[in-house]
Design an enzyme around this catalytic site. Structure first.
Site, PDB file in Angstrom:
ATOM      1  N   ARG A 109     -12.422   5.390  75.467  1.00  0.00           N
ATOM      2  CA  ARG A 109     -11.280   6.073  76.054  1.00  0.00           C
ATOM      3  C   ARG A 109     -10.959   5.365  77.359  1.00  0.00           C
ATOM      4  O   ARG A 109     -11.802   5.290  78.262  1.00  0.00           O
ATOM      5  CB  ARG A 109     -11.630   7.533  76.324  1.00  0.00           C
ATOM      6  CG  ARG A 109     -10.472   8.267  76.900  1.00  0.00           C
ATOM      7  CD  ARG A 109     -10.778   9.698  77.123  1.00  0.00           C
ATOM      8  NE  ARG A 109      -9.562  10.413  77.463  1.00  0.00           N
ATOM      9  CZ  ARG A 109      -9.479  11.722  77.535  1.00  0.00           C
ATOM     10  NH1 ARG A 109     -10.532  12.451  77.264  1.00  0.00           N
ATOM     11  NH2 ARG A 109      -8.353  12.290  77.855  1.00  0.00           N
ATOM     12  N   GLU A 156     -10.139  14.483  70.725  1.00  0.00           N
ATOM     13  CA  GLU A 156      -9.781  13.139  71.208  1.00  0.00           C
ATOM     14  C   GLU A 156     -10.752  12.087  70.659  1.00  0.00           C
ATOM     15  O   GLU A 156     -10.355  10.953  70.363  1.00  0.00           O
ATOM     16  CB  GLU A 156      -9.785  13.132  72.737  1.00  0.00           C
ATOM     17  CG  GLU A 156      -8.609  13.936  73.294  1.00  0.00           C
ATOM     18  CD  GLU A 156      -8.913  14.627  74.609  1.00  0.00           C
ATOM     19  OE1 GLU A 156      -9.956  15.319  74.705  1.00  0.00           O
ATOM     20  OE2 GLU A 156      -8.111  14.501  75.547  1.00  0.00           O
ATOM     21  N   ASN A 184     -16.609   7.871  76.430  1.00  0.00           N
ATOM     22  CA  ASN A 184     -15.614   8.432  77.340  1.00  0.00           C
ATOM     23  C   ASN A 184     -16.275   8.494  78.717  1.00  0.00           C
ATOM     24  O   ASN A 184     -17.068   9.397  78.987  1.00  0.00           O
ATOM     25  CB  ASN A 184     -15.220   9.827  76.825  1.00  0.00           C
ATOM     26  CG  ASN A 184     -14.182  10.503  77.684  1.00  0.00           C
ATOM     27  OD1 ASN A 184     -13.808  10.005  78.749  1.00  0.00           O
ATOM     28  ND2 ASN A 184     -13.723  11.655  77.236  1.00  0.00           N
ATOM     29  N   GLY A 237      -6.795  22.259  79.702  1.00  0.00           N
ATOM     30  CA  GLY A 237      -8.243  22.145  79.916  1.00  0.00           C
ATOM     31  C   GLY A 237      -8.499  22.176  81.401  1.00  0.00           C
ATOM     32  O   GLY A 237      -7.726  22.774  82.149  1.00  0.00           O
ATOM     33  N   ASN A 238      -9.559  21.531  81.838  1.00  0.00           N
ATOM     34  CA  ASN A 238      -9.789  21.402  83.265  1.00  0.00           C
ATOM     35  C   ASN A 238      -8.662  20.558  83.863  1.00  0.00           C
ATOM     36  O   ASN A 238      -8.103  20.869  84.904  1.00  0.00           O
ATOM     37  CB  ASN A 238     -11.144  20.728  83.459  1.00  0.00           C
ATOM     38  CG  ASN A 238     -11.820  21.239  84.678  1.00  0.00           C
ATOM     39  OD1 ASN A 238     -11.262  22.064  85.417  1.00  0.00           O
ATOM     40  ND2 ASN A 238     -13.000  20.744  84.930  1.00  0.00           N
ATOM     41  N   GLY A 239      -8.336  19.466  83.157  1.00  0.00           N
ATOM     42  CA  GLY A 239      -7.066  18.773  83.396  1.00  0.00           C
ATOM     43  C   GLY A 239      -6.051  19.420  82.461  1.00  0.00           C
ATOM     44  O   GLY A 239      -6.433  19.859  81.377  1.00  0.00           O
ATOM     45  N   ARG A 258      -6.821  20.126  90.638  1.00  0.00           N
ATOM     46  CA  ARG A 258      -5.675  19.270  91.027  1.00  0.00           C
ATOM     47  C   ARG A 258      -4.431  20.124  91.232  1.00  0.00           C
ATOM     48  O   ARG A 258      -4.260  21.149  90.570  1.00  0.00           O
ATOM     49  CB  ARG A 258      -5.416  18.225  89.940  1.00  0.00           C
ATOM     50  CG  ARG A 258      -6.474  17.156  89.888  1.00  0.00           C
ATOM     51  CD  ARG A 258      -6.244  16.203  88.734  1.00  0.00           C
ATOM     52  NE  ARG A 258      -7.314  16.288  87.758  1.00  0.00           N
ATOM     53  CZ  ARG A 258      -7.250  15.830  86.521  1.00  0.00           C
ATOM     54  NH1 ARG A 258      -6.150  15.249  86.084  1.00  0.00           N
ATOM     55  NH2 ARG A 258      -8.269  15.948  85.704  1.00  0.00           N
ATOM     56  N   HIS A 277      -3.295  12.346  78.708  1.00  0.00           N
ATOM     57  CA  HIS A 277      -3.749  13.202  77.598  1.00  0.00           C
ATOM     58  C   HIS A 277      -3.182  12.748  76.256  1.00  0.00           C
ATOM     59  O   HIS A 277      -3.056  13.534  75.322  1.00  0.00           O
ATOM     60  CB  HIS A 277      -3.370  14.690  77.824  1.00  0.00           C
ATOM     61  CG  HIS A 277      -4.197  15.374  78.857  1.00  0.00           C
ATOM     62  ND1 HIS A 277      -3.673  16.226  79.787  1.00  0.00           N
ATOM     63  CD2 HIS A 277      -5.530  15.309  79.114  1.00  0.00           C
ATOM     64  CE1 HIS A 277      -4.633  16.664  80.582  1.00  0.00           C
ATOM     65  NE2 HIS A 277      -5.769  16.119  80.196  1.00  0.00           N
ATOM     66  N   ASN A 325      -9.215  28.819  73.904  1.00  0.00           N
ATOM     67  CA  ASN A 325     -10.139  29.953  74.027  1.00  0.00           C
ATOM     68  C   ASN A 325      -9.615  31.167  74.775  1.00  0.00           C
ATOM     69  O   ASN A 325     -10.194  32.242  74.666  1.00  0.00           O
ATOM     70  CB  ASN A 325     -11.427  29.492  74.727  1.00  0.00           C
ATOM     71  CG  ASN A 325     -12.151  28.441  73.924  1.00  0.00           C
ATOM     72  OD1 ASN A 325     -12.502  28.666  72.779  1.00  0.00           O
ATOM     73  ND2 ASN A 325     -12.343  27.271  74.513  1.00  0.00           N
TER      74      ASN A 325
END
Ligand code: ADP
Length: 387
Positions: free
Chosen positions: A89, A373, A8, A206-208, A237, A177, A328
């Site tokens: 990926r 993933e 990835n 997630g972060n994205g 973003r 995603h 989380n």
């Protein structure tokens, strides 16, 4: 016994996983790791295996050197068995791929033509493919696309209301995603095979971050569009933005393409709103008003999209939280679900705090599932090796 490697690749990092596959035993995760600071003079390689952690300084390294170094550190643990397949990926498969593909030079050329659609990710993905092809010439190389899962979306969700010629030129809502959504829908089938999962919304936070409406296992609508900027606000973003803002920035602020790109990808979202951090843990721990407001906006956009996606599939039976925040953060899950009884969402605070598999008590089943993933990629390679 064979080994499968998943790669990835980002601009300066390369994450990898090593799986062992043997007939009848399925896939077994043997190691994970990461090369960081690719492109600099002090790249580092980390390997985590059986509770142990090994790291190496690589000095100056590009993607090709990173792949070689991964092979060097993993080989002693492979008992002489070959790396039979490598899964990559790849962020963009355009309209060409609705499933993984065994990569060859024609397909690589086609994927290269998609670089303008994902200039920040696709070139690095393809560098890793080329490096792996030269380091592992005998291995099967399989591309797994973040857009593929969404190819099932109906036209109304695939298009923008631009003149038709732009759709024909590829300016469409591809969605991303997809590997995560693929994993989650597979898990829903595995966990509860009798449920047909007709109306599911998955929130990959997630972060994205994005959300996807899934009907009968297929993507119907998603919050990300032409690029991974659209939809929910993310770590850095912006998420959904009136295109008129961009016109204003160009005309009134005198901003050029690169400045706008850097702003939208790296300075917005949770970081931009809070001025503190892109990391949800830091924002949750902060007592500052800006941190609270950033979280309020994040949650508000998730709730708005949840309403829209529910409408797109005509109701809601299952809501899944995944990704670093979704898996989380009981706080974010709680805030998203608060006051949503009208939609059939009610959660138990204790189950939520514990991050239980099912946290709901109401009509809609609310699940927390750890996404994977890499496993989706490894399975695609395993299937290609068996074909
Ligand atoms: P990526 O998109 O880079 O794969 P992840 O899925 O790992 O990102 O998610 C990273 C995000 O998850 C960060 O914002 C991080 O703060 C958040 N996160 C991880 N653990 C927690 C936690 N216990 N509570 C709140 N947020 C968390």
């Amino acid at each position: 016994m064979k080994y499968i490697l998943t790669l990835n690749a980002g601009s300066s990092s390369l994450k990898y996983s090593v799986y062992r596959t043997q007939a009848g035993a399925g896939l077994e995760l043997r190691a994970v790791g990461q090369v960081d600071r690719i492109g600099s003079e002090n790249a580092t390689l980390i390997l985590k295996r059986e509770g142990e952690r090994d790291s190496r300084e690589l000095g100056e390294a590009d993607h090709a050197r990173a792949v070689e170094a991964i092979l060097e550190i993993c080989e002693p643990h492979m008992q002489g068995a070959p790396v039979a397949g490598i899964g990559h990926r790849i962020v963009h498969g355009g309209t060409l791929f609705d499933k993984p593909a065994v990569l060859n030079s024609d397909i690589l050329s086609a994927l290269h033509r998609l670089v303008p659609l994902a200039p920040l990710h696709q070139p690095h993905n393809l560098s890793a493919v080329r490096a792996a092809m030269s380091s592992f010439p005998d291995a099967v190389q399989v591309g797994c696309f973040d857009t593929a899962f969404h190819r099932s979306q109906p036209w109304v969700d695939d298009t923008f209301a631009l003149p038709r010629e732009y759709y024909d030129k590829g300016i469409r809502r591809y969605g991303f995603h997809g590997l995560s959504y693929d994993y989650i829908t597979g898990e829903l089938d595995r966990i509860d095979p009798d449920d047909h999962h007709r109306k599911t919304v998955v929130a990959h936070l997630g972060n994205g971050a994005s959300m996807c409406a899934v009907k009968g296992g297929k993507s119907v609508a998603s919050t990300m569009g032409f690029t991974a900027l659209d939809g929910l606000p993310m770590g850095t973003r912006c998420g959904q933005l009136d295109p008129g803002v961009l016109l204003y920035m160009i005309a009134q602020e005198g901003m050029g393409h690169n400045q706008i790109r850097d702003l939208l990808y790296t300075k917005c979202g949770l970081l931009g709103l809070s001025g503190i951090s892109n990391d949800m843990r830091e924002l949750e721990a902060s007592t500052r008003r800006e941190a609270k407001e950033a979280i309020d906006y994040y949650v508000f956009r998730i709730r708005r999209e949840l309403g829209g996606l529910t409408a797109a599939i005509g109701g809601l039976e299952t809501l899944v939280f995944c990704g670093g925040i979704g898996e989380n953060s009981a706080t974010i899950r709680g805030k998203v679900c608060e006051g949503m009884e009208w939609l059939g969402i009610e959660i138990d605070p204790g189950l939520n705090a514990a991050g239980a598999g099912i946290i709901s008590t109401g009509r809609v089943t609310v699940r927390v599932i750890k996404t994977d993933e890499e496993l989706v990629i490894a399975r695609a390679v395993d299937a290609a090796l068996a074909a």
